[in-house]
Structures are given as structure tokens and as C-alpha cells.
Design a protein around this motif. Structure first.
Motif, mmCIF file in Angstrom:
data_model
loop_
_atom_site.group_PDB
_atom_site.id
_atom_site.type_symbol
_atom_site.label_atom_id
_atom_site.label_comp_id
_atom_site.label_asym_id
_atom_site.label_seq_id
_atom_site.Cartn_x
_atom_site.Cartn_y
_atom_site.Cartn_z
ATOM 1 N N LYS A 1 0.838 -1.202 0.000
ATOM 2 C CA LYS A 1 0.000 0.000 0.000
ATOM 3 C C LYS A 1 0.876 1.257 0.000
ATOM 4 C CE LYS A 1 -3.493 2.524 2.678
ATOM 5 N NZ LYS A 1 -4.283 2.549 3.947
ATOM 6 N N ALA A 2 1.933 1.249 0.805
ATOM 7 C CA ALA A 2 2.846 2.396 0.837
ATOM 8 C C ALA A 2 3.503 2.593 -0.521
ATOM 9 C CB ALA A 2 3.896 2.202 1.931
ATOM 10 N N ASN A 3 3.868 1.495 -1.177
ATOM 11 C CA ASN A 3 4.485 1.594 -2.503
ATOM 12 C C ASN A 3 3.540 2.239 -3.505
ATOM 13 O OD1 ASN A 3 6.681 0.271 -1.424
ATOM 14 N ND2 ASN A 3 6.118 -1.722 -2.267
ATOM 15 N N GLU A 4 2.269 1.863 -3.463
ATOM 16 C CA GLU A 4 1.274 2.433 -4.378
ATOM 17 C C GLU A 4 1.115 3.933 -4.130
ATOM 18 O OE1 GLU A 4 -2.265 0.190 -3.811
ATOM 19 O OE2 GLU A 4 -1.400 -1.691 -4.565
ATOM 20 N N LEU A 5 1.063 4.316 -2.874
ATOM 21 C CA LEU A 5 0.940 5.740 -2.541
ATOM 22 C C LEU A 5 2.178 6.517 -3.008
ATOM 23 C CD1 LEU A 5 -0.529 5.310 1.043
ATOM 24 C CD2 LEU A 5 -1.697 6.467 -0.854
ATOM 25 N N ALA A 6 3.361 5.910 -2.857
ATOM 26 C CA ALA A 6 4.589 6.569 -3.298
ATOM 27 C C ALA A 6 4.582 6.775 -4.807
ATOM 28 C CB ALA A 6 5.804 5.751 -2.877
ATOM 29 N N ASP A 7 4.104 5.788 -5.556
ATOM 30 C CA ASP A 7 4.008 5.933 -7.010
ATOM 31 C C ASP A 7 3.092 7.104 -7.372
ATOM 32 O OD1 ASP A 7 5.691 3.803 -7.442
ATOM 33 O OD2 ASP A 7 4.090 2.347 -7.773
ATOM 34 N N GLN A 8 1.993 7.227 -6.658
ATOM 35 C CA GLN A 8 1.076 8.339 -6.900
ATOM 36 C C GLN A 8 1.741 9.675 -6.566
ATOM 37 O OE1 GLN A 8 -2.768 7.695 -4.946
ATOM 38 N NE2 GLN A 8 -2.535 5.478 -5.244
ATOM 39 N N ALA A 9 2.531 9.698 -5.490
ATOM 40 C CA ALA A 9 3.211 10.939 -5.097
ATOM 41 C C ALA A 9 4.216 11.373 -6.157
ATOM 42 C CB ALA A 9 3.911 10.752 -3.750
ATOM 43 N N LEU A 10 4.941 10.401 -6.727
ATOM 44 C CA LEU A 10 5.951 10.728 -7.736
ATOM 45 C C LEU A 10 5.327 11.219 -9.035
ATOM 46 C CD1 LEU A 10 8.371 7.756 -7.074
ATOM 47 C CD2 LEU A 10 8.870 10.172 -6.702
ATOM 48 N N ALA A 11 4.081 10.841 -9.268
ATOM 49 C CA ALA A 11 3.386 11.281 -10.477
ATOM 50 C C ALA A 11 2.472 12.467 -10.224
ATOM 51 C CB ALA A 11 2.575 10.118 -11.046
ATOM 52 N N ALA A 12 2.478 12.998 -9.005
ATOM 53 C CA ALA A 12 1.573 14.095 -8.649
ATOM 54 C C ALA A 12 1.858 15.343 -9.473
ATOM 55 C CB ALA A 12 1.692 14.409 -7.161
ATOM 56 N N ALA A 13 0.808 16.093 -9.742
ATOM 57 C CA ALA A 13 0.922 17.280 -10.597
ATOM 58 C C ALA A 13 1.517 18.473 -9.860
ATOM 59 C CB ALA A 13 -0.448 17.648 -11.162
ATOM 60 N N THR A 14 1.359 18.522 -8.537
ATOM 61 C CA THR A 14 1.850 19.665 -7.771
ATOM 62 C C THR A 14 2.592 19.185 -6.527
ATOM 63 O OG1 THR A 14 -0.132 19.849 -6.369
ATOM 64 C CG2 THR A 14 -0.157 21.013 -8.517
ATOM 65 N N PRO A 15 3.508 20.009 -6.000
ATOM 66 C CA PRO A 15 4.178 19.648 -4.748
ATOM 67 C C PRO A 15 3.199 19.476 -3.590
ATOM 68 C CG PRO A 15 5.349 21.424 -5.855
ATOM 69 C CD PRO A 15 4.072 21.241 -6.599
ATOM 70 N N GLU A 16 2.122 20.240 -3.591
ATOM 71 C CA GLU A 16 1.138 20.141 -2.511
ATOM 72 C C GLU A 16 0.460 18.773 -2.529
ATOM 73 O OE1 GLU A 16 2.199 24.171 -3.329
ATOM 74 O OE2 GLU A 16 1.343 22.664 -4.680
ATOM 75 N N GLU A 17 0.074 18.337 -3.715
ATOM 76 C CA GLU A 17 -0.545 17.021 -3.850
ATOM 77 C C GLU A 17 0.440 15.924 -3.470
ATOM 78 O OE1 GLU A 17 -2.439 14.106 -7.330
ATOM 79 O OE2 GLU A 17 -1.877 16.170 -7.809
ATOM 80 N N ALA A 18 1.681 16.069 -3.923
ATOM 81 C CA ALA A 18 2.704 15.080 -3.585
ATOM 82 C C ALA A 18 2.921 15.004 -2.082
ATOM 83 C CB ALA A 18 4.008 15.422 -4.292
ATOM 84 N N GLY A 19 2.960 16.164 -1.407
ATOM 85 C CA GLY A 19 3.186 16.188 0.026
ATOM 86 C C GLY A 19 2.109 15.442 0.799
ATOM 87 N N LYS A 20 0.850 15.600 0.394
ATOM 88 C CA LYS A 20 -0.246 14.894 1.069
ATOM 89 C C LYS A 20 -0.108 13.386 0.897
ATOM 90 C CE LYS A 20 -3.572 18.689 0.592
ATOM 91 N NZ LYS A 20 -4.835 19.144 -0.051
ATOM 92 N N LEU A 21 0.283 12.970 -0.299
ATOM 93 C CA LEU A 21 0.450 11.533 -0.552
ATOM 94 C C LEU A 21 1.640 10.965 0.209
ATOM 95 C CD1 LEU A 21 -0.353 11.641 -4.348
ATOM 96 C CD2 LEU A 21 -1.603 10.267 -2.654
ATOM 97 N N TRP A 22 2.740 11.721 0.260
ATOM 98 C CA TRP A 22 3.900 11.237 1.011
ATOM 99 C C TRP A 22 3.578 11.125 2.504
ATOM 100 C CZ3 TRP A 22 7.329 8.491 -1.068
ATOM 101 C CH2 TRP A 22 7.870 8.756 -2.327
ATOM 102 N N HIS A 23 2.722 12.005 3.023
ATOM 103 C CA HIS A 23 2.331 11.866 4.429
ATOM 104 C C HIS A 23 1.544 10.580 4.644
ATOM 105 C CE1 HIS A 23 1.286 12.756 8.501
ATOM 106 N NE2 HIS A 23 0.000 12.863 8.223
ATOM 107 N N GLU A 24 0.716 10.211 3.666
ATOM 108 C CA GLU A 24 -0.009 8.945 3.772
ATOM 109 C C GLU A 24 0.969 7.768 3.735
ATOM 110 O OE1 GLU A 24 -3.253 8.486 4.478
ATOM 111 O OE2 GLU A 24 -3.197 10.667 4.764
ATOM 112 N N VAL A 25 2.025 7.897 2.935
ATOM 113 C CA VAL A 25 3.073 6.876 2.937
ATOM 114 C C VAL A 25 3.665 6.744 4.339
ATOM 115 C CG1 VAL A 25 5.387 6.306 2.089
ATOM 116 C CG2 VAL A 25 3.660 7.177 0.496
ATOM 117 N N ASP A 26 3.963 7.866 4.949
ATOM 118 C CA ASP A 26 4.559 7.883 6.287
ATOM 119 C C ASP A 26 3.664 7.125 7.277
ATOM 120 O OD1 ASP A 26 6.048 8.497 8.525
ATOM 121 O OD2 ASP A 26 6.094 10.648 8.159
ATOM 122 N N LYS A 27 2.394 7.465 7.303
ATOM 123 C CA LYS A 27 1.479 6.816 8.251
ATOM 124 C C LYS A 27 1.342 5.318 7.958
ATOM 125 C CE LYS A 27 -2.084 9.562 7.694
ATOM 126 N NZ LYS A 27 -3.432 10.166 7.908
#
Length: 570
Positions: free
Chosen positions: A499-525
Motif C-alpha cells: 500500500k505504501a508503494n502504491e501511494l509513493a508511485d502516486q506521489a511521484l506522479a503528482a501534478a503539484t508539490p502540494e498534492e505530492a506532500g499529502k500523498l507522502w504523508h499517507e506513505v509515512d502513516k
């Protein structure tokens, strides 16, 4: 490797010293040796100062005490930072004129084939690059190349033949000045990866030796402003001017000093005394102690500076591969119990107090895009709850838990280990501490997978800084918390969470740094729900230097003043 700011002034910079004066010997003090001299293989933050002096990178960073300036990517041997093709998969590098190797038969231009060779060495079967996973999974055809390389005997001749007979599909060299990288998927942080020593070009001579062997070190071919003059293991490095280096080809290094000496085996307090007395100049793998910091702050000493580095200075891995304690650490409830048992606030005090250190509860530190304050175990303050720990241990059916706990025998590490020992014992957990020499701790003890599988350790303290600056969450997550079947040096127990890997893939493809940051926080949790580590403390990097050092400004990857740009007041 960092994001943050320097405080305490410019640290005796050029404003006070006037025009830079060439000459002199920069005297650097170290406790331990480099982990690797071979740029492809190093992963130890202080060694970036050495690499900066000896070896040119594809891309790099300006030296600066301004946060934004020092994290702005720029060209080193590349003329400029490349932009991605429209589909995000292709990057073209143009090599600037005048960059050279200090080859045995005289200066020789660095060419596109040298860049390709550097990447090809990453997965050599003798010593794989600790940070190589970024490239192997991303460059088209590199995973297949590395699968073939893994079958080659770990001998210099066989490895040379493989490199010279095989290419990576995603690296093209249409001419000596051009390198074209093709990726398997878009990656907004690929150019940041090209600032790592892992991606540095490699001269053809390296194929004659086993990577980072004594023979390799004795025949190191420099491309930076300095070269190796002499080396005594664990005692001293001496770097002198590389006459083949051309200043007008290098926009990042002024190379004011004539010589750099790094003396090893020095303890922290002795090093600080030498810097304050003026008999030495800068620190390598040492930092001012908490007691030193209090004195320097009280004196308002402008040569003392601190900076955020985006990392977690202290976190504790659980060895989930061992059968010690009837495999107790393989139980989530036991790992959760230990989360509650550790008094993080006490560790903060040992490390110098809240001006220097702060409690953390996740895999990302302050300054990383994706960092947010949260806690899955207790409140965010880091206060220990030994009764909750005992309750969870009882529910897990675990009694008389005894943990083998190695620690680096340097600086405040023994005090930190003893502080954690005390808090675990308050929860009824027995801790057996044992020291490991700092030079061996990562290179030979923690990364030796047999030490985990045979139960040589149960819990172990490590630290991690991002491998590049800016949007660097991948450089914390991927090398430590992913496993695709190929062991990684710093994922000590092959931890993985799909699940963390899937979220990380989404973060790397995110359109904005803000969107990426929210996804990376989900990876963290998501990672912390599995409790593979206890996140304990983030600490600002503290630096100090002698009075004669001028223009002390930060080189981002080393988290220290830039040896190649300071000058000495005579």
C-alpha cells in the motif's frame, strides 16, 4: 540531503575576511575513515565533502548559506540542468568543455562514455552501490543489465569484460559530449538523482581494479580540483592540487587552499579544542557536543552554525528476521509496546535540548515535503508510557524480553543508547548494549545481512538524511522501506508494504508539490502502522570551524562547509 537554514550568522565568512587569499593547508579532523572513496558506492553524508574535492558530478549545488540558493540544482560537468521530454521519459545531458580526468598519461577529457560507465558500475557484483536502487528501477533496461551483472564473478577482469561488452538500453551516447537517459516512467526527481556521487562519471582505469579496493584507492583518478597524495587507513588522507583541473571549466569550486589534510581517530572534545586553538580548521564526521553547543551559544560564537537537514537523526530498527526471544519482534504488538516504552523527550535532552533536537514519530523529518506532525503511538510529545508498553507485552504473551542493542562508540551515541536502555528497562525489557566502532557500524555490521538473520542484534539505532535536497521524500522511503526481491543495503530486514508503494508511485506522479506532500504523508502513516522502526529524534546539523576559515558556506549534500570554497586567513 537537506532542507533548512543556517543560523548563528555566516560563520566567519568573506564579509569579515575581505578578498579570498589562495594557499595554505585546510586541516580537517575526523573520528573515522570514509565508508567508501569510490563515488559510486558511498552513502555516508560526510564523505560528500571528500567526493566534492576529488570528483566532478553530472549536476550539483552552489555553496551558500541561503536556503533557497543551496538547494537549487545546477550543472557541474553538465552545461545545464536538463528538462524532461514531453512524455517525461527522456533527459539529454550536454557535457561542458574543459572537464578532464587527471589520467595516468596526462589530462584527458571527460566524455559521454565515462558517464555511462559510472552508471554501469552501480550494480557491480563485488560491492553494489548503496543508493543504486533509484537508478536500477528507473532507467530503461538497467534492471536487466544488473541481472546479468549479478551472474559475473566478482573479479576485476570478469567485471571489466561485462561492462565493456554490455550496455544499458536507456543510456545513449550519440557523441562524446551528449548523454541521453530514457526512463521507464516519469520521475520528477530524476535530475536530483544526477547530483548524487552514485551517478558520477567513471574513468576507464577503474575497470582494472575491484571497486573501492586498496588498489582502486591507490590509483584513484581525480576530476575535481584536488587529488589523493597519500592515505594511511584510519589515520590520514592528504589531498593536493590536481594540475589537470581547469578552473574555467568548474563553476562550483574555487579551490582556494593548496592542500587538504584529514586526520582521523580524533575524539569530539579534542577536536573542538583544536579548532578553538586554531591548530585545526574543520570537522568531518564530528559535531559539537551538547556541552560545546551550550558554551558556543552563550558566547554568541559566530563560527557556530546549525541547519535543518530533513532527516531523522535517531531512529531504531526492529530486527524482524531473528528468532531471538522466540521471534517476539515479529509480533506487531511487541514492536508497538516498544514504541510506547521509549522516552523520546529524554533523548532530546541528551542531544542538546529543544534548540537542537525535536521529537519525531514518522519516517520523514522536518523540511521534507510530506512531513507532518502526527503520532500513532501515544501523543506527539514523545513522553514514555511504560505501563502501556507492559500491557501490550502481556497481551502478546511475551515475558522476559531481552534485546541485543549495538551502538556506535562515538560522540553522544553511548549516552543516547544508555538513555533508551533506561526507558526500556522501566517497561520491564532487558537491554544488552554493546559498542561497535563507528567506521564499522554501517559498512560492516549493519549492512552485513547475516548479523540480522543470525540474531546478532535485535534493535539498532541509525540515522538517515535525504540523499538530495528539495523534494526528497523518495530518497528516505525507497532505500529503507521498499523491497522488490533485491536486498538493499539500508533496508536491514527487507521491509515492504504494498500500500505504501502504491501511494509513493502516486506521489511521484503528482501534478503539484502540494498534492505530492499529502500523498507522502499517507506513505509515512502507512509505514508506521507496521512499526518497522521507532522514530525518535530529528536534530539540526551543528557545524563549527576555526577562526582562520573564511567563506564558510554550506555544500548541501555534505551538510557542512565546502572544502573547495573556503579560504584561510593567513
Amino acid at each position: 540531503m537537506l532542507s533548512g537554514c543556517a543560523t548563528g550568522g555566516s560563520g566567519g565568512g568573506g564579509e569579515a575576511g575581505g578578498e579570498p587569499q589562495p594557499g595554505g593547508t585546510l586541516k580537517v579532523l575526523a573520528n573515522g575513515d570514509v565508508d567508501r572513496l569510490d563515488p559510486q558506492l558511498t552513502a555516508y553524508v560526510p564523505v560528500n565533502s571528500v567526493v566534492r574535492s576529488l570528483s566532478r558530478s553530472i549536476l550539483s549545488y552552489e555553496t551558500s548559506n541561503d536556503v533557497d540558493e543551496r538547494i537549487a540544482l545546477t550543472g557541474d560537468i553538465a552545461e545545464e540542468v536538463p528538462t524532461a521530454s514531453e512524455d517525461g521519459l527522456t533527459y539529454e545531458i550536454k557535457i561542458r568543455d574543459g572537464v578532464t580526468w587527471d589520467a595516468p598519461d596526462g589530462a584527458r577529457p571527460i566524455v559521454a562514455g565515462d558517464v555511462a560507465r559510472g552508471i554501469e558500475r552501480i550494480c557491480n557484483p563485488h560491492i553494489g552501490a548503496a543508493l543504486g536502487g533509484y537508478f536500477i528501477s528507473l532507467i530503461d533496461g538497467m534492471s536487466e543489465y544488473c541481472e546479468g551483472f549479478a551472474k559475473v564473478p566478482a573479479e576485476a577482469a570478469a567485471m571489466k569484460d561485462y561492462v565493456e561488452s554490455n550496455d544499458i538500453k536507456g543510456i545513449a551516447t550519440p557523441d562524446d559530449q551528449t548523454v541521453v537517459f530514457t526512463l521507464v516512467e516519469p520521475a520528477s526527481d530524476f535530475t536530483s538523482m544526477l547530483s548524487l556521487p552514485t551517478a558520477n562519471p567513471a574513468p576507464v582505469e577503474v575497470l582494472e581494479y575491484l571497486p573501492d579496493s586498496p588498489e582502486y584507492r591507490a590509483n584513484f583518478v581525480s576530476s575535481g580540483p584536488y587529488k589523493v597524495a597519500s592515505y594511511t587507513t584510519d589515520v590520514k588522507w592528504e589531498f593536493v592540487r590536481n594540475e589537470s583541473w581547469k578552473a574555467d571549466s568548474d563553476p562550483l569550486r574555487k579551490a582556494h587552499v593548496d592542500k587538504i589534510e584529514m586526520t582521523m581517530g580524533v575524539e569530539g572534545d579534542a577536536a573542538m579544542q583544536q579548532l578553538q586553538a586554531g591548530s585545526a580548521d574543520m570537522l568531518f564526521d564530528l559535531s559539537p557536543s551538547p556541552a560545546n553547543i551550550q558554551q558556543l551559544q552563550a558566547a554568541n560564537d559566530k563560527k557556530f552554525t546549525t541547519m535543518e537537514n530533513g532527516g531523522i537523526d535517531q531512529f531504531m530498527w526492529f530486527n524482524t528476521t531473528t528468532t531471538n526471544n522466540d521471534s517476539a519482534l515479529q509480533k506487531l504488538e511487541v514492536r508497538q509496546a516498544i514504541q510506547y516504552a521509549i522516552d523520546k523527550q529524554a533523548v532530546v535532552q541528551v542531544m542538546g535540548g529543544e534548540d537542537i533536537a525535536s521529537v519525531t514519530n514518522g519516517i520523514f523529518g522536518p523540511g521534507i515535503n510530506g512531513y507532518e506532525e502526527f503520532s500513532l503511538y501515544g501523543d506527539k510529545s514523545g513522553k514514555a508510557d511504560p505501563e502501556k508498553a507492559k500491557e501490550l507485552l502481556k497481551a502478546a504473551g511475551v515475558e522476559n524480553l531481552t534485546l541485543k542493542f549495538p551502538y556506535r562508540n562515538v560522540g553522544t551515541q553511548p549516552d543516547i543508547a544508555q538513555t533508551i536502555q533506561s526507558s526500556l528497562e522501566a517497561a520491564g525489557i532487558t537491554v544488552e548494549l554493546f559498542p561497535v566502532p563507528p567506521t564499522d557500524y554501517y559498512a560492516n555490521f549493519m549492512t552485513n545481512r547475516e548479523n540480522a538473520s543470525t540474531g546478532e542484534w535485535d534493535v539498532a539505532l541509525v540515522g538517515w538524511s535525504p540523499d538530495w535536497v528539495g523534494g526528497a521524500a523518495r530518497s528516505v522511503f525507497q532505500p529503507q522501506f521498499t523491497f522488490d526481491g533485491t536486498p538493499q543495503s539500508y533496508n536491514y530486514v527487507d521491509f515492504n508494504n504494498d500500500k505504501a508503494n502504491e501511494l509513493a508511485d502516486q506521489a511521484l506522479a503528482a501534478a503539484t508539490p502540494e498534492e505530492a506532500g499529502k500523498l507522502w504523508h499517507e506513505v509515512d502513516k502507512t509505514v508506521m502502522e507496521d512499526s518497522p522502526i521507532v522514530s525518535i529524534v530529528s536534530r539540526k546539523k551543528a557545524n563549527y570551524h576555526s577562526d582562520r576559515v573564511q567563506d564558510f558556506a554550506i555544500y548541501a549534500l555534505a551538510q557542512n562547509g565546502d572544502w573547495t570554497n573556503v579560504w584561510l586567513k593567513q
